[in-house]
Design a protein around this motif. Structure first.
Motif: not given
Lengths: 129, 146
Positions: B136-141, B73-81, B29-33, B113-119
């Motif tokens: 986990k979607l990253l751009d809207s976070e 890390l993946a795009d469209h939309p940017r997310h962490l899988l 996630l640090a690499h994903a800014a 917690l899993m369902h609340t914290l992840l997309d």
């Protein structure tokens, strides 16, 4: 002597210490200061200590989490179990020193409304029981 | 998906090794800014809860179990899988509703917690084992859990 026996029994039952634990008894209140992580790996040993600390009547226990940087749902369950036992023994479990981001698990589960949370150790120790 | 932003791990299924996954998540996630401490922490917590579930339920504490982990890390939309694989017993996911805080339940918070914290949270058992697929979607976070 009682405290020494309790701590010795606790240490003998565990295989790996938490990253940081400091145990004291002050004016009849059992105080545990934790550091590092409090998760499924540490929860059994901390639960054992909490169980021993809550056998007194009244069971008054303060756990300072100021040095804890990670806390999971297993730890949360351990705290709830200990709190219930302390209240059954005429006392309470007070939790203090929660830092962000650790605090979020208490807020999301709304257990911040059910558990006795204090900002500082001084407040937790000195508030009327 | 860029292979340079993908991490594969193979861990013993024991609680003491789960810190490795949390450390890798923080690094990726640090690499994903993604500088928000709260965001990193909540992803770590959610993935940790899934791993804990595997240790407790899939392997029931069996010491020879393994957890295969893929972080990407993946795009469209940017997310962490995050994919977690095990070869233990299949698990029946519990309801993800928030336990009543005044009922003072001693368990049942992990799924919530899993369902609340992840997309997205998916559990896929098959002949080869079981897979948790977490997104986990990253751009809207903005640093707060949605």
């Amino acid at each position: 002597m009682e405290d020494t026996l309790m701590q010795t029994a606790f240490l003998n039952e565990t295989t790996e210490p938490a990253e940081s634990m400091d145990i004291q008894t002050i004016d009849g209140v059992a105080l545990l200061r934790l550091g590092g992580r409090f998760d499924a790996h540490q929860a059994p040993q901390i639960g054992t200590w909490l169980h021993a600390a809550s056998t007194r009547t009244p069971a008054r226990v303060v756990i300072n989490l100021e040095g804890v940087h990670f806390l999971d749902s297993t730890a949360l369950g351990t705290l709830v179990k200990a709190m219930k036992r302390c209240r059954q023994q005429g006392g309470d479990l007070r939790i203090c020193g929660l830092q962000q981001p650790v605090r979020i698990i208490f807020e999301l589960t709304r257990l911040d409304r059910a558990l006795a949370l204090y900002d500082s150790e001084v407040e937790a120790m000195q508030a009327a029981w | 998906m860029n292979s340079h932003d993908t991490i594969h791990l193979d861990l013993p299924a024991s609680f003491k090794h789960l810190g490795v996954v949390r450390a890798c998540l923080a690094e990726l996630l640090a690499h994903a800014a993604m500088p928000h401490e709260q965001t990193v922490y909540t992803v770590q917590l959610a993935v940790h809860e899934a791993c804990t579930n595997i240790v407790e339920h899939a392997y029931a504490g069996h010491p020879d179990g393994r957890i295969g982990v893929t972080l990407a890390l993946a795009d469209h939309p940017r997310h962490l899988l995050i994919e977690l694989r095990d070869t233990g017993a299949a698990y029946t996911p519990q309801r993800a509703a928030l336990p009543d805080p005044h009922a003072l339940q001693e368990g049942g918070y992990g799924q919530f917690l899993m369902h609340t914290l992840l997309d997205d949270v998916a559990y896929i058992p098959d002949e080869a084992g079981n897979t948790w697929r977490l997104v986990k979607l990253l751009d809207s976070e903005e640093g707060e859990p949605t």
